[in-house]
Write an enzyme that holds these catalytic residues in place. Structure first.
Site, PDB file in Angstrom:
ATOM      1  N   ASN A   1     -10.493   5.226   0.881  1.00 19.50           N
ATOM      2  CA  ASN A   1     -10.821   5.375   2.311  1.00 19.50           C
ATOM      3  C   ASN A   1     -11.949   6.370   2.531  1.00 19.50           C
ATOM      4  O   ASN A   1     -11.854   7.286   3.343  1.00 19.50           O
ATOM      5  CB  ASN A   1      -9.592   5.789   3.119  1.00 19.50           C
ATOM      6  CG  ASN A   1      -8.562   4.691   3.249  1.00 19.50           C
ATOM      7  OD1 ASN A   1      -7.445   4.823   2.766  1.00 19.50           O
ATOM      8  ND2 ASN A   1      -8.929   3.585   3.887  1.00 19.50           N
TER       9      ASN A   1
ATOM     10  N   GLU B   1     -11.156   0.814  -4.105  1.00 16.37           N
ATOM     11  CA  GLU B   1     -11.535   0.374  -2.758  1.00 16.37           C
ATOM     12  C   GLU B   1     -12.210   1.498  -1.988  1.00 16.37           C
ATOM     13  O   GLU B   1     -11.693   2.608  -1.912  1.00 16.37           O
ATOM     14  CB  GLU B   1     -10.276  -0.094  -2.024  1.00 16.37           C
ATOM     15  CG  GLU B   1     -10.512  -0.650  -0.633  1.00 16.37           C
ATOM     16  CD  GLU B   1      -9.200  -1.053   0.022  1.00 16.37           C
ATOM     17  OE1 GLU B   1      -9.231  -1.352   1.240  1.00 16.37           O
ATOM     18  OE2 GLU B   1      -8.160  -1.068  -0.663  1.00 16.37           O
TER      19      GLU B   1
ATOM     20  N   LYS C   1      -0.925  -0.762  -4.541  1.00 17.57           N
ATOM     21  CA  LYS C   1      -2.171  -0.069  -4.214  1.00 17.57           C
ATOM     22  C   LYS C   1      -1.837   1.386  -3.913  1.00 17.57           C
ATOM     23  O   LYS C   1      -1.011   1.668  -3.048  1.00 17.57           O
ATOM     24  CB  LYS C   1      -2.862  -0.699  -2.996  1.00 17.57           C
ATOM     25  CG  LYS C   1      -4.166   0.012  -2.626  1.00 17.57           C
ATOM     26  CD  LYS C   1      -4.915  -0.701  -1.523  1.00 17.57           C
ATOM     27  CE  LYS C   1      -4.407  -0.352  -0.144  1.00 17.57           C
ATOM     28  NZ  LYS C   1      -5.257  -0.922   0.930  1.00 17.57           N
TER      29      LYS C   1
ATOM     30  N   ASP D   1     -14.399  -2.028   1.920  1.00 18.94           N
ATOM     31  CA  ASP D   1     -13.513  -2.217   3.062  1.00 18.94           C
ATOM     32  C   ASP D   1     -14.288  -1.812   4.309  1.00 18.94           C
ATOM     33  O   ASP D   1     -14.908  -2.633   4.988  1.00 18.94           O
ATOM     34  CB  ASP D   1     -12.247  -1.383   2.863  1.00 18.94           C
ATOM     35  CG  ASP D   1     -11.295  -1.380   4.062  1.00 18.94           C
ATOM     36  OD1 ASP D   1     -11.633  -1.948   5.107  1.00 18.94           O
ATOM     37  OD2 ASP D   1     -10.213  -0.789   3.949  1.00 18.94           O
TER      38      ASP D   1
ATOM     39  N   ASP E   1      -7.219   3.038  -3.483  1.00 14.52           N
ATOM     40  CA  ASP E   1      -7.976   3.001  -2.226  1.00 14.52           C
ATOM     41  C   ASP E   1      -8.300   4.431  -1.805  1.00 14.52           C
ATOM     42  O   ASP E   1      -7.398   5.237  -1.589  1.00 14.52           O
ATOM     43  CB  ASP E   1      -7.152   2.300  -1.149  1.00 14.52           C
ATOM     44  CG  ASP E   1      -7.879   2.191   0.184  1.00 14.52           C
ATOM     45  OD1 ASP E   1      -9.080   2.518   0.243  1.00 14.52           O
ATOM     46  OD2 ASP E   1      -7.237   1.788   1.169  1.00 14.52           O
TER      47      ASP E   1
ATOM     48  N   GLY F   1      -4.375  -4.745   5.158  1.00 16.67           N
ATOM     49  CA  GLY F   1      -3.441  -4.563   6.259  1.00 16.67           C
ATOM     50  C   GLY F   1      -3.772  -3.328   7.073  1.00 16.67           C
ATOM     51  O   GLY F   1      -4.400  -2.395   6.586  1.00 16.67           O
TER      52      GLY F   1
ATOM     53  N   LYS G   1     -10.424  -7.426   6.518  1.00 18.49           N
ATOM     54  CA  LYS G   1      -9.490  -7.089   7.596  1.00 18.49           C
ATOM     55  C   LYS G   1     -10.037  -7.693   8.879  1.00 18.49           C
ATOM     56  O   LYS G   1     -11.098  -7.284   9.357  1.00 18.49           O
ATOM     57  CB  LYS G   1      -9.344  -5.580   7.735  1.00 18.49           C
ATOM     58  CG  LYS G   1      -8.627  -4.903   6.576  1.00 18.49           C
ATOM     59  CD  LYS G   1      -8.565  -3.399   6.764  1.00 18.49           C
ATOM     60  CE  LYS G   1      -7.808  -2.721   5.630  1.00 18.49           C
ATOM     61  NZ  LYS G   1      -7.910  -1.244   5.693  1.00 18.49           N
TER      62      LYS G   1
ATOM     63  N   LYS H   1      -3.052   4.987  -2.538  1.00 18.31           N
ATOM     64  CA  LYS H   1      -4.044   5.751  -1.796  1.00 18.31           C
ATOM     65  C   LYS H   1      -4.406   6.993  -2.619  1.00 18.31           C
ATOM     66  O   LYS H   1      -3.530   7.648  -3.198  1.00 18.31           O
ATOM     67  CB  LYS H   1      -3.486   6.180  -0.437  1.00 18.31           C
ATOM     68  CG  LYS H   1      -3.198   5.024   0.517  1.00 18.31           C
ATOM     69  CD  LYS H   1      -4.469   4.403   1.050  1.00 18.31           C
ATOM     70  CE  LYS H   1      -4.154   3.391   2.157  1.00 18.31           C
ATOM     71  NZ  LYS H   1      -5.388   2.821   2.762  1.00 18.31           N
TER      72      LYS H   1
ATOM     73  N   SER I   1       0.854  -1.191   0.000  1.00 18.11           N
ATOM     74  CA  SER I   1       0.000   0.000   0.000  1.00 18.11           C
ATOM     75  C   SER I   1       0.887   1.236   0.000  1.00 18.11           C
ATOM     76  O   SER I   1       1.739   1.399   0.880  1.00 18.11           O
ATOM     77  CB  SER I   1      -0.903  -0.009   1.235  1.00 18.11           C
ATOM     78  OG  SER I   1      -1.754   1.115   1.246  1.00 18.11           O
TER      79      SER I   1
END
Length: 374
Positions: free
Chosen positions: A197, A220, A167, A245, A195, A297, A269, A169, A141
């Site tokens: 978030n 993600e 991956k 996620d 990702d 992770g 996760k 961010k 990541s």
């Protein structure tokens, strides 16, 4: 197997990161980690709580997990010792079910109990969960950086180190152009995903559709964790597969998301979903519906990293997980370092987690300990 816990040690450790890790919800430079050591007549087991210092990734944070363990979860486990004697670690989830939320705290406790049980029985974590592979592909990541040239240097370094999947961010203002730059520099064969978030809303669907041009494995958690319907609508508007996620906190929520068409891939996760046993249930559910899963992770130490490697060796984990080497985040891990060779990490085969903290290293990073008798 029967298990009787004499007590649990709550241990806080401070682990500096090798470099700042920036995501859409903040920048980490160190980890304040809560470890649990469950002591039984036959030995001990270790659990790692993945909660962060602040409630940014989820509502949980380290001080709160320590408090709920101390005040509620450990007393409840003490009062249910007969259940543990009959059913071992598999009873932990049922005993703690009456307490709403606090899944990361519950997961850490279940992990410590299960590790103690398996070590005493001489069984490995991988065997207990149902692993079928001796090694797992290792992805990494990559956080948000101040410039694209810096990002490209970092990605290049990870590829030279052998990681098989990258991956990135992303957040508004740092998405299309970084992805474009990485794809152009490293080619179409690179396994690449992003990702968010929860950094976007459904109003960003047209913008996010611009990522379709880069043949990503997945995007993600683009929207808020509660917005499962929004993810279902987004999945209809973009070609990039949507992975959830933060929205998936149990097998029940996974089933609902699958039914609504909110995702075609799930990041599992264990801490987020309440433990490794619930993680296996989500894996089984996804496999029954033909969905791919992968193991995410949470900047774990070698304890959580070893457990994640075993989980990622289950048959339904068909995409590389965030199961990076210890040196991705820590100059010195509290266990013997977990490494990758040719892009893969070996799954530990020893009893329990297959790794244990090195006492002198653990002591050097410990900030507090508390013993709670059961």
């Amino acid at each position: 197997m029967n298990v009787k816990i004499d007590g649990v040690e709550l241990r806080r450790i401070a682990m500096p990161l090798v470099s700042p890790f920036r995501t859409s919800f903040g920048t980490q430079t160190a980890r304040d980690i809560l470890l649990l050591r469950a002591v039984t007549a036959d030995g001990e087991g270790w659990g790692e709580c993945v909660a962060m210092s602040d409630p940014l990734y989820s509502s949980e944070y380290v001080d709160a997990t320590a408090d709920v363990l101390r005040r509620f979860l450990l007393p409840a486990l003490s009062e249910s010792s007969d259940e543990l004697l009959r059913h071992g670690a598999h009873a932990v989830n049922a005993v703690l079910h009456k307490f709403k939320g606090h899944r990361m705290a519950k997961a850490a406790l279940e992990m410590a109990v299960l590790d103690a049980e398996l070590r005493a029985a001489g069984r490995s974590w991988a065997r207990e969960l149902g692993a079928v592979h001796a090694r797992v592909p290792s992805g990494v990541s990559v956080g948000i950086y101040d410039s694209i040239p810096h990002l490209l240097d970092v990605v290049g370094g990870y590829l030279e180190a052998g990681y098989v999947r990258i991956k990135l961010k992303i957040e508004p203002g740092w998405d299309v152009e970084p992805v474009r730059a990485v794809r152009e520099r490293f080619g179409d064969d690179l396994l690449l995903q992003v990702d968010a978030n929860t950094a976007y809303t459904l109003r960003d669907a047209r913008h996010l559709s611009r990522l379709d041009a880069f043949d990503l494995l997945l995007i993600e958690q683009p929207l808020e964790e509660e917005d499962v319907l929004g993810h279902a609508e987004l999945a209809r508007q973009i070609k990039t597969p949507v992975c959830l996620d933060e929205s998936i906190v149990s097998a029940q929520t996974a089933a609902a998301a699958i039914s609504l068409g909110a995702c075609s891939i799930i990041n599992i996760k264990p801490g987020r979903v309440g433990g490794y046993l619930e993680a296996v249930r989500i894996h089984d559910l996804a496999a029954a519906h033909g969905l791919a899963v992968w193991c995410g992770g949470m900047v774990e130490t070698g304890l959580g990293r070893a457990a994640n490697a075993a989980l990622g060796a289950l048959p339904g984990f068909t995409l590389p997980g965030d199961i990076s080497a210890s040196d991705r985040f820590y100059k010195t891990d509290i266990t013997a370092p977990l490494t990758i060779t040719d892009g893969y990490m070996e799954v530990p085969t020893g009893p329990g987690l297959g790794v244990t903290p090195i006492p002198e290293i653990l002591d050097s990073v410990t900030t507090s300990t508390e013993w709670i008798s059961l």
